[in-house]
Design a protein around this motif. Structure first.
Motif, PDB file in Angstrom:
ATOM      1  N   MET A 107     -95.339  23.988 -62.669  1.00 51.13           N
ATOM      2  CA  MET A 107     -95.071  22.629 -63.152  1.00 51.13           C
ATOM      3  C   MET A 107     -96.187  22.117 -64.056  1.00 51.13           C
ATOM      4  O   MET A 107     -96.127  21.003 -64.553  1.00 51.13           O
ATOM      5  N   GLN A 123     -88.793  23.397 -62.357  1.00 55.89           N
ATOM      6  CA  GLN A 123     -88.902  23.283 -63.815  1.00 55.89           C
ATOM      7  C   GLN A 123     -87.556  22.926 -64.437  1.00 55.89           C
ATOM      8  O   GLN A 123     -87.480  22.160 -65.389  1.00 55.89           O
ATOM      9  N   ALA A 139     -88.210  28.150 -68.469  1.00 57.00           N
ATOM     10  CA  ALA A 139     -88.504  28.100 -67.042  1.00 57.00           C
ATOM     11  C   ALA A 139     -88.707  29.501 -66.474  1.00 57.00           C
ATOM     12  O   ALA A 139     -89.594  29.733 -65.644  1.00 57.00           O
TER      13      ALA A 139
END
Length: 241
Positions: free
Chosen positions: A151, A100, A111
């Motif tokens: 993701m 990320q 993240a």
């Protein structure tokens, strides 16, 4: 969402894929089964362009996967391998967070939030500070699933995700995959876990020798396969199951 059209792939004299075509609708789960060497894993790797097909086209959400945009397309495809591919020197949290930060270029805070969220989703919220060597194989595979999910992919590819696990650890990974299917994640799965295939798949695809031999809903393909070769393969699986 996914359209695979006439994919061919050879390694030297060995033609592994001989014109594979399939489609996958948004929110559907399809499971690829077949003997070793039938081309299942190669097909997944071609879809993600880890191996470039020799011929044919692949489209994700209407966009052709080409060399020009391959990194952007890959970011939208989660891939869970047989071996877990975790970074041994990073904590579980950092393993999930790193893509990320590096690929999506999210802020450290965002993240971290996403990583914790997905670790909770796979039942490992309490392992964020652990290192891979401190985890069981099943836990490591669940970390790799969390890393892919973080993701926010459009499509998840699973390449025999339980084959490296002891039988008693397989169930915890299958349970996570079943939940993803129930939640409407779009998934293409190579697996010999017939229980998962029966329960989670919208369609089973039987491959052998680089061809799709037969495909259909689990209740039809498992109970009354049209092809003798499919029937023989399923009988062998049942004997060893």
């Amino acid at each position: 969402m996914l359209r695979v059209d006439d994919i061919h792939k050879r390694y030297g004299d060995n033609e592994v894929l001989k014109g594979i075509s399939l489609t996958l609708e948004r929110g559907a789960t399809k499971v690829l089964i077949g003997p070793s060497g039938s081309g299942k894993s190669t097909l997944l790797r071609c879809i993600n362009h880890l191996n470039k097909p020799d011929r044919g086209t692949i489209e994700l959400d209407g966009q052709r996967i080409t060399d020009a945009n391959i990194d952007r397309m890959r970011a939208q495809i989660g891939f869970v391998f047989q071996d877990f591919n975790l970074f041994s020197h990073l904590t579980v949290l950092d393993n999930v967070r790193i893509c990320q930060l590096k690929v999506k270029r999210l802020s450290h805070e965002e993240a971290t939030r996403r990583a914790h969220e997905e670790l909770e989703r796979v039942g490992l919220g309490d392992k964020a500070g652990a290192y891979p060597a401190e985890l069981s194989g099943g836990q490591q595979q669940r970390v790799s699933i969390a890393r892919a999910l973080a993701m926010d992919p459009m499509l998840m590819l699973f390449d025999e995700p339980t084959s490296a696990l002891d039988p008693e650890l397989t169930g915890e990974v299958v349970k996570v995959m079943q939940q993803l299917a129930d939640d409407g994640m779009t998934m293409l799965v190579v697996s010999h876990e017939m229980g998962f295939a029966r329960q989670a798949a919208d369609e089973i695809i039987f491959m052998e020798g680089g061809y799709i031999i037969e495909q259909g809903p689990p209740d039809v393909l498992f109970s009354t396969p049209a092809q003798e070769r499919t029937r023989a393969f399923l009988n062998v699986i049942a004997e060893h199951g």
